[in-house]
Design an enzyme around this catalytic site. Structure first.
Site, mmCIF file in Angstrom:
data_model
loop_
_atom_site.group_PDB
_atom_site.id
_atom_site.type_symbol
_atom_site.label_atom_id
_atom_site.label_comp_id
_atom_site.label_asym_id
_atom_site.label_seq_id
_atom_site.Cartn_x
_atom_site.Cartn_y
_atom_site.Cartn_z
ATOM 1 N N ARG A 81 0.827 -1.208 0.000
ATOM 2 C CA ARG A 81 0.000 0.000 0.000
ATOM 3 C C ARG A 81 0.860 1.256 0.000
ATOM 4 O O ARG A 81 0.528 2.255 -0.659
ATOM 5 C CB ARG A 81 -0.958 -0.016 1.195
ATOM 6 C CG ARG A 81 -2.065 1.008 1.095
ATOM 7 C CD ARG A 81 -3.142 0.793 2.147
ATOM 8 N NE ARG A 81 -2.616 0.972 3.505
ATOM 9 C CZ ARG A 81 -3.364 0.857 4.601
ATOM 10 N NH1 ARG A 81 -4.659 0.556 4.504
ATOM 11 N NH2 ARG A 81 -2.843 1.032 5.798
ATOM 12 N N LYS A 184 -2.985 6.452 1.109
ATOM 13 C CA LYS A 184 -2.778 6.826 2.517
ATOM 14 C C LYS A 184 -1.813 8.005 2.588
ATOM 15 O O LYS A 184 -0.613 7.853 2.847
ATOM 16 C CB LYS A 184 -2.281 5.630 3.333
ATOM 17 C CG LYS A 184 -2.448 5.820 4.845
ATOM 18 C CD LYS A 184 -2.246 4.523 5.589
ATOM 19 C CE LYS A 184 -2.380 4.700 7.102
ATOM 20 N NZ LYS A 184 -3.756 5.049 7.497
ATOM 21 N N GLU A 220 -16.521 6.303 3.971
ATOM 22 C CA GLU A 220 -15.772 5.812 5.129
ATOM 23 C C GLU A 220 -15.758 6.864 6.226
ATOM 24 O O GLU A 220 -16.190 7.996 6.034
ATOM 25 C CB GLU A 220 -14.352 5.409 4.746
ATOM 26 C CG GLU A 220 -13.439 6.544 4.331
ATOM 27 C CD GLU A 220 -12.010 6.082 4.093
ATOM 28 O OE1 GLU A 220 -11.561 5.127 4.745
ATOM 29 O OE2 GLU A 220 -11.333 6.696 3.250
#
Length: 345
Positions: A81, A184, A220
Site C-alpha cells: 500500500r 494513505k 468511510e
C-alpha cells in the site's frame, strides 16, 4: 522491559521509544539504514513534504503473543500500500523486503516497549515516506527519507468494543471524485479535521462521509473504514475514494472463513435502517462498534435522522466473533490459517 510504563493505562498516543530508523533515497539509490536515539529529523525548510504534502505513511502493529512469540501483522500488505501511495505521488518507495526488514529491526531495537501479553496493548509501527529535497515548483520530490517509527499503544478510542455514536456530515467531504482518497496520504486526514472537530464538539466520536460525487452512498469514517452486518453477511462499501483498509480486507477473509457471506458494494444511506450491526475498522482499533449514526443535512444544524444498531453497551455478536478471530491471530491465541503474521526471532 520498560518498567516505567503502566501498560493498562496506555492510549493511542505518542510515547518516546529507544530508536527510530531512517533510510535516504538520493541520486537515484537508497542509502544505508540508520538508527537514531533522537526522534527528531533535520530537513530543508523548502522540502516538498512541508509545502506540497509529498508524504505518505502506513500503520501496523507488533504483538507479544500468548506463546511468547512476537508477531507483526501483515507487513507485506502495508509495504504494497505504501508503494501504491508513493507511485501516486511520483516518489521512490522502499522494496517489500526493505520495508519488512526495517519493521523487524524497529521491533528488536525497541523491544522494551513491546507490551506484555494480556494487556491488549501493542507496539504500533508508523512507516513514513517524505519528500525532502528543496523545491519551489510543484513537482514530485527527487529525494526522500523513509522512516520507521514506533510507539506502544492501547486502544485508539480509549477502549476497544465500546459502542460509539457518529455523525454523517453531508455538507463536508473527505475526498474528491477521482482524487487521492484511496491513497494513505497525510493530506487526506488534514481534509477531515475541520468537520471532525465540529462533530467532536457535539459529542460524536467520528464522522462518516458520503461519496463526494452524489452524496448518496456511504464512503468511510474520518480515520477508518465502515462495515455492517445483516443476517449472516458482512457488508462494506465499494468506492474509488476510500482507503483500502488492510484490517477490512482481513475481516472479509475472516468472515468467509467463519462461513459468512461477504459483500463489497455501494451502500445507500437508507440501507442503514436494515443493518443489525455496524462499526469502524482499522489498524488502531480492529473494530469499534457503532451504536448510533446521526444523519445531518448540515453538521451545524439540529435537523437529524438517526439509525441505531444493537446495544448501547456491547459489541454485536458477529462483530465480536470477527474481532476475536483477528486479535486471536495477532496474539497467537488461535490458529492463523492465512499465514498473515511475520515472526520476530
Amino acid at each position: 522491559m520498560a518498567t516505567n510504563i503502566d501498560w493498562s493505562r496506555l492510549t493511542f498516543s505518542y510515547t518516546k521509544t529507544n530508536t527510530i530508523l531512517s533510510c535516504s533515497f538520493k541520486d537515484g539509490k537508497w542509502g544505508e539504514v540508520e538508527s537514531h536515539t533522537d526522534d527528531t529529523i533535520r530537513i530543508s525548510s523548502f522540502a516538498g513534504a512541508l509545502h506540497y504534502s509529498i508524504e505518505c505513511f502506513e500503520g501496523l502493529k507488533a504483538f507479544r503473543g500468548k506463546d511468547g512469540k512476537i508477531r507483526i501483522f501483515r507487513p507485506d500488505e502495508n509495504a504494497a500500500r505504501l508503494q501504491r501511495s508513493a507511485k501516486f505521488l511520483g516518489i521512490e518507495a522502499p522494496s517489500t523486503e526493505m520495508f519488512i526488514e526495517m519493521c523487524i529491526r524497529a521491533v528488536k531495537e525497541n523491544i522494551d516497549f513491546l507490551p506484555p501479553y494480556g494487556t491488549h496493548a501493542s507496539l504500533y509501527l508508523r512507516p513514513t515516506l517524505i519528500g525532502v529535497n528543496p523545491q519551489l515548483g510543484v513537482n514530485s520530490s527527487k529525494d526522500c527519507i523513509f522512516l520507521m517509527l514506533c510507539s506502544p499503544v492501547g486502544a485508539y478510542t480509549g477502549g476497544n468494543l465500546e459502542p460509539i455514536n457518529v455523525v454523517i456530515a453531508r455538507n463536508y467531504d473527505r475526498a474528491a471524485p477521482n482524487g487521492c482518497g484511496c491513497y494513505k496520504l497525510g493530506g487526506n486526514y488534514a481534509a477531515s479535521l475541520y468537520s471532525y472537530n465540529l462533530a467532536h464538539k457535539q459529542g460524536y466520536k467520528a464522522v462518516l462521509y458520503l461519496d463526494p460525487a452524489e452524496k448518496k452512498y456511504i464512503d468511510e469514517f474520518n480515520s477508518s473504514n465502515f462495515f455492517a452486518i445483516k443476517g449472516n453477511t458482512y457488508i462494506t462499501p465499494e468506492s474509488d475514494s476510500i482507503l483500502p483498509s488492510i484490517t477490512n480486507k482481513s475481516l472479509e477473509a475472516a468472515a468467509r472463513y467463519l462461513g459468512m457471506d461477504v459483500e463489497r458494494r455501494k451502500i445507500e444511506v437508507e440501507e442503514l435502517s436494515g443493518f443489525e450491526e455496524a462499526g469502524e475498522c482499522g489498524t488502531a482499533v480492529v473494530i469499534t462498534p457503532v451504536y448510533q449514526i446521526d444523519d445531518k443535512p448540515f453538521l451545524e444544524s439540529d435537523e437529524v435522522t438517526s439509525y441505531t444498531f444493537g446495544s448501547k453497551t456491547a459489541c454485536g455478536p458477529k462483530s465480536l466473533r470477527l474481532y476475536n478471530m483477528i486479535t486471536g491471530i495477532q496474539y497467537g491465541e488461535t490458529e492463523d490459517p492465512f499465514g498473515w503474521c511475520v515472526f520476530v526471532e
